[in-house]
Design a protein around this motif. Sequence first.
Motif, PDB file in Angstrom:
ATOM      1  N   LEU A 108       0.846  -1.195   0.000  1.00 57.52           N
ATOM      2  CA  LEU A 108       0.000   0.000   0.000  1.00 57.52           C
ATOM      3  C   LEU A 108       0.877   1.238   0.000  1.00 57.52           C
ATOM      4  O   LEU A 108       1.816   1.340   0.785  1.00 57.52           O
ATOM      5  N   ALA A 109       0.553   2.181  -0.886  1.00 57.50           N
ATOM      6  CA  ALA A 109       1.247   3.467  -0.918  1.00 57.50           C
ATOM      7  C   ALA A 109       0.295   4.544  -0.410  1.00 57.50           C
ATOM      8  O   ALA A 109      -0.827   4.673  -0.899  1.00 57.50           O
ATOM      9  N   LEU A 110       0.741   5.287   0.581  1.00 57.14           N
ATOM     10  CA  LEU A 110      -0.011   6.413   1.120  1.00 57.14           C
ATOM     11  C   LEU A 110       0.590   7.684   0.536  1.00 57.14           C
ATOM     12  O   LEU A 110       1.755   7.987   0.778  1.00 57.14           O
ATOM     13  N   VAL A 111      -0.206   8.414  -0.234  1.00 63.23           N
ATOM     14  CA  VAL A 111       0.302   9.562  -0.980  1.00 63.23           C
ATOM     15  C   VAL A 111      -0.322  10.843  -0.449  1.00 63.23           C
ATOM     16  O   VAL A 111      -1.545  10.939  -0.304  1.00 63.23           O
ATOM     17  N   ASP A 112       0.519  11.833  -0.183  1.00 61.32           N
ATOM     18  CA  ASP A 112      -0.002  13.112   0.294  1.00 61.32           C
ATOM     19  C   ASP A 112      -0.782  13.817  -0.809  1.00 61.32           C
ATOM     20  O   ASP A 112      -0.389  13.807  -1.976  1.00 61.32           O
ATOM     21  N   GLY A 113      -1.905  14.440  -0.442  1.00 56.21           N
ATOM     22  CA  GLY A 113      -2.698  15.193  -1.402  1.00 56.21           C
ATOM     23  C   GLY A 113      -3.894  14.407  -1.912  1.00 56.21           C
ATOM     24  O   GLY A 113      -4.315  13.420  -1.311  1.00 56.21           O
ATOM     25  N   ASN A 114      -4.415  14.848  -3.049  1.00 57.97           N
ATOM     26  CA  ASN A 114      -5.602  14.190  -3.615  1.00 57.97           C
ATOM     27  C   ASN A 114      -5.387  13.658  -5.033  1.00 57.97           C
ATOM     28  O   ASN A 114      -6.339  13.299  -5.720  1.00 57.97           O
ATOM     29  N   VAL A 127      -5.270  13.900   2.024  1.00 56.79           N
ATOM     30  CA  VAL A 127      -5.077  15.343   2.081  1.00 56.79           C
ATOM     31  C   VAL A 127      -4.475  15.714   3.436  1.00 56.79           C
ATOM     32  O   VAL A 127      -4.942  15.246   4.475  1.00 56.79           O
ATOM     33  N   LYS A 128      -3.431  16.510   3.408  1.00 54.85           N
ATOM     34  CA  LYS A 128      -2.682  16.914   4.604  1.00 54.85           C
ATOM     35  C   LYS A 128      -2.072  15.708   5.319  1.00 54.85           C
ATOM     36  O   LYS A 128      -1.878  15.727   6.532  1.00 54.85           O
ATOM     37  N   GLY A 129      -1.753  14.685   4.542  1.00 54.65           N
ATOM     38  CA  GLY A 129      -1.106  13.512   5.122  1.00 54.65           C
ATOM     39  C   GLY A 129       0.266  13.817   5.686  1.00 54.65           C
ATOM     40  O   GLY A 129       0.746  13.124   6.580  1.00 54.65           O
TER      41      GLY A 129
END
Length: 208
Positions: A108-114, A127-129
Amino acid sequence: MERELFAFETPGLICGIDEAGRGPLAGPVVAAAVVLGPNFPLSILGDSKQLTEKQRLYAEEVIKAEALYWAVASASAQEIDRYNILGASLLAMKRSYLKIKKDVPVSLALVDGNQRPDLDCATKTIVKGDATIPQIMAASILAKNQRDRYMVLCDKRWPLYQFAKHKGYPTEEHRKACLLYGLSPIHRRSFHIEIPAKQEHAEQQLLF
């Protein structure tokens, strides 16, 4: 924060991804990918925009020493002009992820933003990760530090722009330098900088 580290119901490794440098007039956009382990000292992390330079540099040392995997990649000013800043940011993110994928599969990749890069694993945008998710915080710190160092080096090559001071961001001082001296090779020509074409050409002849 500690409860959030592995709060996602995906078995395997979780990778945080973030970028730095979407807003500047010059320089690359830099991205980082980080996989943290269960014993990582989360207290050193925070929003990279809120940490002091000293805190960021210390956190970077710990991340590089204690994270399970980390990688940094970039997209150049020329690629930003070619693909636009969003496309180049996603490209830099994908490059950082692919560096980690060489060593280990990511679940799993957690990406900042949308906006999400084109990855071959499950991807979640947050968002705001960079202010809430440890893996993304770590990636943000690495990306910002790497980009800052690059801009300091560019300052030595093109001292007229004082890149070490503003890191390429559109300060009044930076804009005035662009108007006076024209654009350097690392400026993003697709970004709006008011420079008369004749003046830019003449100044480039003088500088380069």
